[in-house]
Design a protein around this motif. Structure first.
Motif, PDB file in Angstrom:
ATOM      1  N   GLY A 333       0.764  -1.250   0.000  1.00  0.00           N
ATOM      2  CA  GLY A 333       0.000   0.000   0.000  1.00  0.00           C
ATOM      3  C   GLY A 333       0.788   1.289   0.000  1.00  0.00           C
ATOM      4  O   GLY A 333       0.210   2.374   0.109  1.00  0.00           O
ATOM      5  N   ALA A 334       2.098   1.207  -0.153  1.00  0.00           N
ATOM      6  CA  ALA A 334       2.880   2.445  -0.252  1.00  0.00           C
ATOM      7  C   ALA A 334       2.741   3.006  -1.672  1.00  0.00           C
ATOM      8  O   ALA A 334       2.371   2.291  -2.597  1.00  0.00           O
ATOM      9  CB  ALA A 334       4.340   2.178   0.085  1.00  0.00           C
ATOM     10  N   ARG A 335       3.050   4.313  -1.802  1.00  0.00           N
ATOM     11  CA  ARG A 335       2.833   5.026  -3.077  1.00  0.00           C
ATOM     12  C   ARG A 335       4.181   5.419  -3.678  1.00  0.00           C
ATOM     13  O   ARG A 335       4.973   6.101  -3.030  1.00  0.00           O
ATOM     14  CB  ARG A 335       1.977   6.264  -2.772  1.00  0.00           C
ATOM     15  N   ILE A 336       4.414   4.983  -4.910  1.00  0.00           N
ATOM     16  CA  ILE A 336       5.662   5.350  -5.598  1.00  0.00           C
ATOM     17  C   ILE A 336       5.544   6.779  -6.108  1.00  0.00           C
ATOM     18  O   ILE A 336       4.600   7.095  -6.832  1.00  0.00           O
ATOM     19  CB  ILE A 336       5.940   4.390  -6.772  1.00  0.00           C
ATOM     20  N   VAL A 337       6.492   7.632  -5.708  1.00  0.00           N
ATOM     21  CA  VAL A 337       6.477   9.017  -6.212  1.00  0.00           C
ATOM     22  C   VAL A 337       7.682   9.314  -7.107  1.00  0.00           C
ATOM     23  O   VAL A 337       7.763  10.373  -7.722  1.00  0.00           O
ATOM     24  CB  VAL A 337       6.385  10.050  -5.063  1.00  0.00           C
ATOM     25  N   ALA A 338       8.631   8.393  -7.156  1.00  0.00           N
ATOM     26  CA  ALA A 338       9.747   8.501  -8.106  1.00  0.00           C
ATOM     27  C   ALA A 338      10.234   7.086  -8.383  1.00  0.00           C
ATOM     28  O   ALA A 338      10.190   6.229  -7.498  1.00  0.00           O
ATOM     29  CB  ALA A 338      10.892   9.332  -7.513  1.00  0.00           C
ATOM     30  N   GLY A 339      10.704   6.833  -9.605  1.00  0.00           N
ATOM     31  CA  GLY A 339      11.232   5.513  -9.951  1.00  0.00           C
ATOM     32  C   GLY A 339      10.152   4.476 -10.076  1.00  0.00           C
ATOM     33  O   GLY A 339       9.039   4.771 -10.512  1.00  0.00           O
ATOM     34  N   GLY A 340      10.466   3.255  -9.665  1.00  0.00           N
ATOM     35  CA  GLY A 340       9.511   2.154  -9.762  1.00  0.00           C
ATOM     36  C   GLY A 340      10.235   0.846 -10.027  1.00  0.00           C
ATOM     37  O   GLY A 340      11.470   0.820 -10.135  1.00  0.00           O
ATOM     38  N   PRO A 341       9.479  -0.253 -10.119  1.00  0.00           N
ATOM     39  CA  PRO A 341      10.104  -1.575 -10.215  1.00  0.00           C
ATOM     40  C   PRO A 341      10.710  -1.915 -11.570  1.00  0.00           C
ATOM     41  O   PRO A 341      11.562  -2.803 -11.656  1.00  0.00           O
ATOM     42  CB  PRO A 341       8.952  -2.539  -9.890  1.00  0.00           C
ATOM     43  N   GLU A 342      10.291  -1.231 -12.645  1.00  0.00           N
ATOM     44  CA  GLU A 342      10.800  -1.612 -13.981  1.00  0.00           C
ATOM     45  C   GLU A 342      12.289  -1.283 -14.072  1.00  0.00           C
ATOM     46  O   GLU A 342      12.716  -0.204 -13.684  1.00  0.00           O
ATOM     47  CB  GLU A 342      10.050  -0.868 -15.100  1.00  0.00           C
ATOM     48  N   PHE A 343      13.065  -2.199 -14.648  1.00  0.00           N
ATOM     49  CA  PHE A 343      14.492  -1.924 -14.831  1.00  0.00           C
ATOM     50  C   PHE A 343      14.654  -0.883 -15.938  1.00  0.00           C
ATOM     51  O   PHE A 343      14.037  -1.000 -16.999  1.00  0.00           O
ATOM     52  CB  PHE A 343      15.253  -3.207 -15.178  1.00  0.00           C
TER      53      PHE A 343
END
Ligand code: NAP
Ligand code: MG
Length: 462
Positions: A333-343
């Motif tokens: 439930g956390a919110r990504i505000v920069a970046g992310g899982p994709e390489f």
């Protein structure tokens, strides 16, 4: 890249007993840089015997002469700084500027500090009617990780040699070329044969054999808590000294009076440097609820600026591990505000600089060491809440506190269950004791505290 096909034992490069090798891979392009021998228990035994044989003479060498060898080592590391930086960049993947400024430079400072300490330390003192001697503990088994490959070697070998101990080093399998360069530097510095020995190899084979060797007097380990726990248990069973530098999940506490933009920007830089592969990184940013959204925005902007400028993580396994944590953050439930899982790239073990908002203290990403460029921003209600959250993990390695008034920051820092705290972005001190509270470890490295780890005490009464 230059790679030795032998082990540095008893003052010479000798072939390993077996024929297995370890491929050293460049994390930027996944190309093989070279191969080093994968040592076995037999190689470890040969190295420990050499260290044992060299111990009496090195222990009896006057501290001034040991200091001279460490001074020479510092000078060789200085002369070979560029080569060291290039080697670390090749096998760890860190940008060359960072390798020059940190990976190649900090070990020079640390070696220099021990050259000075060896010459000035009180190895003998009078206590009433007694004379108390600080004597070297004996043969040291040093096991090091890849994230600061030369620093972690020097932070063990320099104080051990200053104390009069002899050493067998098993470096990380991902960064053995830096370790081989270090062995060359030790030889060039005129350290006698057998005082320092290098066995490259795999953790569960060479590392374990070294940790279990009955003729090793002290095991000094830096790495994961999982392996550290086992090494501690093995050492305990043998009633053997042990020093453990393990993981961290440090808090960067920004008090409401602080310069928010500065604290956030320095905080993000701290986490992204070395691609987040720093045990003392401030991976949890704690911000007062009233300033939370502003801090999240600042952190997202700062992280986005890093984009492609950070290097990859060390290997494919770490890359997958970091992505697993980012996925877990989203799932919880956390919110990504920069970046992310994709390489971000097809080639190389790159991970996007990532910032999570809406992180609660009990989420996995706020509890476990990720060892990648991932920051969690966590809101707190008041100072008590901030203390509780900051201290609410099994770790206690480092941390940071920011406030307009230094005394306010210091008062807060004294309430943190952690071994190091940087006040308003404080500067690195190569002589300050470094080590963990709680499950972050046992013992201290660097400076006089680091030297005392390699000494044992004898008192004579008159
Ligand atoms: P690790 O396995 O603990 O590696 C540290 C050192 O211990 C390496 O030289 C390793 O050899 C050796 N080793 C592994 N298993 C061993 C065993 N059974 N007996 C004796 N030595 C053994 O750490 P890692 O796998 O490289 O990294 C995993 C995680 O550990 C990271 O994601 C991070 O969370 C943490 N870590 C922390 C630090 C730190 O500075 N506190 C540093 C590195 C990693 P190999 O290289 O062959 O595995
Ligand atoms: Mg490992």
């Amino acid at each position: 890249m230059k790679a030795h096909d032998g082990m540095y034992i008893d003052g010479a490069w000798r072939p390993a007993v077996g024929t297995d090798t370890i491929e050293v891979v460049n994390p930027v392009d996944e190309q093989v840089l070279g191969r080093v021998p994968a040592g076995t228990a037999e190689d470890v035994d040969t190295a420990v015997r050499a260290a044992r044989a060299a111990f009496p003479a090195w222990a009896a060498t006057p501290p001034a002469e040991r200091a001279a060898r460490l001074g020479a080592l510092r000078d060789v590391l200085t002369a070979r700084k560029d080569e060291i930086a290039e080697t670390v960049t090749a096998e760890l993947g860190s940008p060359l500027s960072f390798s020059q400024a940190v990976h190649a430079t900090v070990p020079i400072l640390v070696a220099g500090s021990y050259a000075e300490l060896a010459a000035t330390y009180a190895f003998e003192e009078k206590v009433g009617n007694s004379t108390v001697y600080q004597e070297p503990i004996g043969v040291v088994g040093a096991i090091t990780p890849w994230n600061y490959p030369l620093h972690q070697i020097v932070a063990k070998v320099a104080p051990a040699l200053a104390a009069g101990c002899t050493v067998v080093l098993k470096p990380a399998e991902d960064t053995p070329l830096t370790a081989q360069l270090f062995a060359e530097a030790v030889a060039e510095a005129g350290v006698p044969a057998g005082v320092f020995n290098l066995v490259t190899g795999l953790g569960p084979v060479a590392g374990q054999a070294l940790a279990e060797h009955p003729d090793v007097d002290l095991v000094s380990f830096t790495g994961s808590t999982a392996v550290g726990r086992r090494i501690g248990a093995t050492a305990g069973a043998a009633v053997k000294r042990v020093a453990l530098e393990l993981g961290g999940k440090s808090a960067n506490v920004i008090l409401p009076s602080a310069d928010l933009a500065k604290a956030v920007n320095v905080g993000v830089a701290n986490v992204m440097s070395n691609s987040g592969q720093t045990c003392s990184a401030w991976t949890r940013m704690l911000v007062h609820a009233a300033q939370y959204e502003q801090a999240v925005e600042l952190a997202a902007t700062a992280a986005a600026k890093y984009g492609d400028r950070i290097g990859p993580v060390v290997n494919a396994k770490q890359q997958a591990r970091v992505r697993g944590y980012i996925d877990k953050g989203v799932a919880e439930g956390a919110r990504i505000v920069a970046g992310g899982p994709e390489f971000p790239r097809e080639q190389g073990y790159f991970v996007q600089p990532t910032v999570f908002a809406d992180v609660t203290p009990e989420m996995t990403i706020a509890q476990e060491e990720i060892f990648g460029p991932v920051l969690s921003v966590i809101p707190y209600e008041d100072e008590e809440d901030a203390v509780r959250i900051a201290n609410g993990t099994v770790y206690g390695l480092a941390g940071a506190v920011w406030a307009s008034d230094e005394a306010e920051a210091v008062a807060f820092a004294r309430r943190l269950d952690t071994g190091q705290v940087d006040i308003n972005g404080g500067r690195f001190n190569p002589s300050a004791p470094f080590g963990g509270y709680k499950q972050s470890g046992v013992g201290r490295e660097l400076g006089a505290h680091g030297l005392s780890e390699y000494l044992q005490t004898k008192s004579l009464q008159f």
